[in-house]
Design a protein around this motif. Sequence first.
Motif, PDB file in Angstrom:
ATOM      1  N   PRO A  41      11.281 -20.123   8.021  1.00  0.00           N
ATOM      2  CA  PRO A  41      10.630 -21.516   9.392  1.00  0.00           C
ATOM      3  C   PRO A  41       9.578 -20.737  10.277  1.00  0.00           C
ATOM      4  O   PRO A  41       8.922 -21.282  10.764  1.00  0.00           O
ATOM      5  N   GLU A  42       9.907 -19.985  10.406  1.00  0.00           N
ATOM      6  CA  GLU A  42       9.600 -19.058  11.340  1.00  0.00           C
ATOM      7  C   GLU A  42       8.614 -17.676  10.682  1.00  0.00           C
ATOM      8  O   GLU A  42       9.925 -16.700  10.573  1.00  0.00           O
ATOM      9  N   PHE A  43       7.911 -17.977  10.888  1.00  0.00           N
ATOM     10  CA  PHE A  43       7.090 -16.169  10.201  1.00  0.00           C
ATOM     11  C   PHE A  43       6.167 -15.540  10.954  1.00  0.00           C
ATOM     12  O   PHE A  43       5.258 -16.662  11.766  1.00  0.00           O
ATOM     13  N   THR A  44       5.358 -14.338   9.958  1.00  0.00           N
ATOM     14  CA  THR A  44       4.747 -13.766  10.679  1.00  0.00           C
ATOM     15  C   THR A  44       3.431 -13.436  10.252  1.00  0.00           C
ATOM     16  O   THR A  44       3.547 -13.446   8.984  1.00  0.00           O
ATOM     17  N   MET A  45       2.412 -14.260  10.370  1.00  0.00           N
ATOM     18  CA  MET A  45       1.069 -14.366   9.979  1.00  0.00           C
ATOM     19  C   MET A  45      -0.271 -13.199  10.084  1.00  0.00           C
ATOM     20  O   MET A  45      -0.567 -13.128  11.070  1.00  0.00           O
ATOM     21  N   LEU A  46      -0.837 -12.675   9.359  1.00  0.00           N
ATOM     22  CA  LEU A  46      -2.592 -11.670  10.141  1.00  0.00           C
ATOM     23  C   LEU A  46      -3.258 -13.030   8.820  1.00  0.00           C
ATOM     24  O   LEU A  46      -3.431 -13.184   7.858  1.00  0.00           O
ATOM     25  N   GLU A  47      -4.082 -13.399   9.749  1.00  0.00           N
ATOM     26  CA  GLU A  47      -5.187 -14.077   9.771  1.00  0.00           C
ATOM     27  C   GLU A  47      -6.400 -13.274  10.739  1.00  0.00           C
ATOM     28  O   GLU A  47      -6.508 -13.177  11.155  1.00  0.00           O
ATOM     29  N   TRP A  48      -7.857 -13.315   9.972  1.00  0.00           N
ATOM     30  CA  TRP A  48      -8.982 -12.871   9.755  1.00  0.00           C
ATOM     31  C   TRP A  48      -9.865 -13.961   9.953  1.00  0.00           C
ATOM     32  O   TRP A  48      -9.425 -13.607   8.875  1.00  0.00           O
ATOM     33  N   TYR A  49     -11.179 -13.111   9.910  1.00  0.00           N
ATOM     34  CA  TYR A  49     -12.363 -13.995  10.195  1.00  0.00           C
ATOM     35  C   TYR A  49     -13.769 -13.282  10.229  1.00  0.00           C
ATOM     36  O   TYR A  49     -13.997 -12.837  11.136  1.00  0.00           O
ATOM     37  N   ARG A  50     -14.845 -13.266   9.651  1.00  0.00           N
ATOM     38  CA  ARG A  50     -16.418 -12.444   9.663  1.00  0.00           C
ATOM     39  C   ARG A  50     -17.362 -13.686  10.066  1.00  0.00           C
ATOM     40  O   ARG A  50     -17.260 -14.469   8.472  1.00  0.00           O
ATOM     41  N   ALA A  51     -17.804 -13.866  10.571  1.00  0.00           N
ATOM     42  CA  ALA A  51     -19.020 -14.528  10.299  1.00  0.00           C
ATOM     43  C   ALA A  51     -20.008 -13.542   9.480  1.00  0.00           C
ATOM     44  O   ALA A  51     -20.057 -12.802   9.889  1.00  0.00           O
ATOM     45  N   GLY A  52     -20.515 -14.446   8.820  1.00  0.00           N
ATOM     46  CA  GLY A  52     -22.144 -14.598   8.393  1.00  0.00           C
ATOM     47  C   GLY A  52     -21.646 -13.425   6.996  1.00  0.00           C
ATOM     48  O   GLY A  52     -22.998 -12.965   7.163  1.00  0.00           O
ATOM     49  N   VAL A  53     -20.848 -13.262   6.189  1.00  0.00           N
ATOM     50  CA  VAL A  53     -20.555 -12.394   5.267  1.00  0.00           C
ATOM     51  C   VAL A  53     -19.690 -13.065   4.535  1.00  0.00           C
ATOM     52  O   VAL A  53     -19.475 -14.270   4.078  1.00  0.00           O
ATOM     53  N   PRO A  54     -20.085 -12.583   3.116  1.00  0.00           N
ATOM     54  CA  PRO A  54     -19.479 -13.461   1.805  1.00  0.00           C
ATOM     55  C   PRO A  54     -18.188 -13.597   1.872  1.00  0.00           C
ATOM     56  O   PRO A  54     -17.375 -11.610   1.725  1.00  0.00           O
ATOM     57  N   TYR A  55     -16.966 -14.216   1.108  1.00  0.00           N
ATOM     58  CA  TYR A  55     -15.927 -14.253   1.442  1.00  0.00           C
ATOM     59  C   TYR A  55     -15.354 -12.616   0.013  1.00  0.00           C
ATOM     60  O   TYR A  55     -14.535 -12.360   0.957  1.00  0.00           O
ATOM     61  N   GLU A  56     -16.266 -12.317  -1.060  1.00  0.00           N
ATOM     62  CA  GLU A  56     -15.948 -10.743  -1.613  1.00  0.00           C
ATOM     63  C   GLU A  56     -15.575  -9.514  -0.134  1.00  0.00           C
ATOM     64  O   GLU A  56     -14.887  -9.115  -0.915  1.00  0.00           O
ATOM     65  N   THR A  57     -16.068 -10.186   0.790  1.00  0.00           N
ATOM     66  CA  THR A  57     -15.779  -9.112   1.869  1.00  0.00           C
ATOM     67  C   THR A  57     -14.578  -9.580   2.290  1.00  0.00           C
ATOM     68  O   THR A  57     -14.310  -7.588   2.411  1.00  0.00           O
ATOM     69  N   ILE A  58     -14.341 -10.358   2.689  1.00  0.00           N
ATOM     70  CA  ILE A  58     -12.454 -10.722   3.053  1.00  0.00           C
ATOM     71  C   ILE A  58     -11.651 -10.245   2.032  1.00  0.00           C
ATOM     72  O   ILE A  58     -10.514  -9.537   1.960  1.00  0.00           O
ATOM     73  N   ILE A  59     -12.257 -10.473   0.706  1.00  0.00           N
ATOM     74  CA  ILE A  59     -11.642  -9.563  -0.546  1.00  0.00           C
ATOM     75  C   ILE A  59     -11.221  -8.142  -0.564  1.00  0.00           C
ATOM     76  O   ILE A  59     -10.212  -7.738  -0.353  1.00  0.00           O
ATOM     77  N   ALA A  60     -11.739  -7.574  -0.027  1.00  0.00           N
ATOM     78  CA  ALA A  60     -11.935  -6.507   0.409  1.00  0.00           C
ATOM     79  C   ALA A  60     -11.149  -5.861   1.507  1.00  0.00           C
ATOM     80  O   ALA A  60     -10.580  -4.853   0.804  1.00  0.00           O
ATOM     81  N   ASP A  61     -10.986  -6.886   1.948  1.00  0.00           N
ATOM     82  CA  ASP A  61     -10.315  -6.534   3.581  1.00  0.00           C
ATOM     83  C   ASP A  61      -9.030  -6.678   3.170  1.00  0.00           C
ATOM     84  O   ASP A  61      -7.711  -5.688   3.295  1.00  0.00           O
ATOM     85  N   THR A  62      -8.715  -7.697   2.429  1.00  0.00           N
ATOM     86  CA  THR A  62      -7.058  -8.412   1.918  1.00  0.00           C
ATOM     87  C   THR A  62      -6.612  -6.895   0.872  1.00  0.00           C
ATOM     88  O   THR A  62      -5.308  -6.450   1.028  1.00  0.00           O
ATOM     89  N   LEU A  63      -7.630  -6.168  -0.166  1.00  0.00           N
ATOM     90  CA  LEU A  63      -7.302  -5.116  -0.666  1.00  0.00           C
ATOM     91  C   LEU A  63      -6.590  -4.171  -0.107  1.00  0.00           C
ATOM     92  O   LEU A  63      -6.141  -3.297  -0.075  1.00  0.00           O
ATOM     93  N   ALA A  64      -7.904  -3.792   0.963  1.00  0.00           N
ATOM     94  CA  ALA A  64      -7.827  -2.510   1.758  1.00  0.00           C
ATOM     95  C   ALA A  64      -6.083  -2.228   2.736  1.00  0.00           C
ATOM     96  O   ALA A  64      -5.411  -1.545   2.808  1.00  0.00           O
TER      97      ALA A  64
END
Length: 349
Positions: free
Chosen positions: A115-138
């Motif tokens: 019910p209570e957990f930790t989330m890592l959330e991040w955003y990049r402005a001006g980039v395609p979501y492929e960049t965020i996919i690469a971040d996640t895998l890293a």
Amino acid sequence: MTAIQTSPWWHPDRHADRRPALLARAHIEAAVRGWLADRDFLVVDPPGLQRSPGNETHLHAFGTSMIGNDGVGQTMYLHTSPEFTMKKLLAAGETRIASLQHVWRNRERSALHHPEFTMLEWYRAGVPYETIIADTLAIIRLAAEVTGVGQFAFRGRTCDPRAEAERISVAEAFERYAGIDLLATIDADGVPDDAALAVQMERAGMTLPEDRRWSYLFTHVLVEKVEPELGNGRVTVLDRYPASEAALARRVPGDRRVAQRFEVYASGVELANGFGELTDADEQRVRFEAEMEEKQRIYGERYPVDEDFLAALGVMPEASGVALGFDRLIMLATGAQRIEAVLWAPVAE
């Protein structure tokens, strides 16, 4: 010494058993914060109390009352994600932000849910979501490097976090693992056809659930046929969800049937959910209202829409973002089989 599992988490013997995973958690957290700092992310601290906890049908929040100096209370909620606040910060002018903090979701408790957990959330402005996919895998690879684990394992399913990830669209996965042409059940504007999907499921030999609405049929196929095949041997990126299943994601250019939403799986565990972010406030309002109508129908309740958030979307730049279940990543990196094993202090049952 192996602690008796019925003893409380704070019992010295049980804590001694849990401590190696907790220390690994601390080391992974430090490494992730270093990774973010090296890439000029600003780590922000959104408030947990919100007027709206989110507007997705099956997300359930904890409600409370915030009482003012006049003694009058107003309903507030513990957020299910810091997403709304973080997008407001993007609208304010921040371009690269991250949050590593607690979130709350009601009606969720299992080996992978708390019910209570930790989330890592991040955003990049001006980039395609492929960049965020690469971040996640890293970041997934980083967790494995910190603990030195050669492979992730959960309930008999293994995954090499260092191997090149598989990337497959939802439509391709439905065709491959269920024999269903998913896009044939969605019209050119992205409106799904309940009956068309039901017919395909019957042809594929599947038993139909009691609820024959398209969203429930989709989820039934996803859970029964598709998800068991994901993240086996290597990490899987499940990409391009139907637009009706991506309330906060923008549509794929040239194909209104699908949206820029992805999920990441490892050893059968869903780790992350990300988007090319929707910035059209009018479309977002329509989606929120549809989600709340469905929530009212199923659960007899609805959450308010954050009008401040919709206003911010009109200013927010194009951006991409992702939310990663940090505790689940720790589980895979340490070999834990229940989420409580990697929490410093689990919520009492």
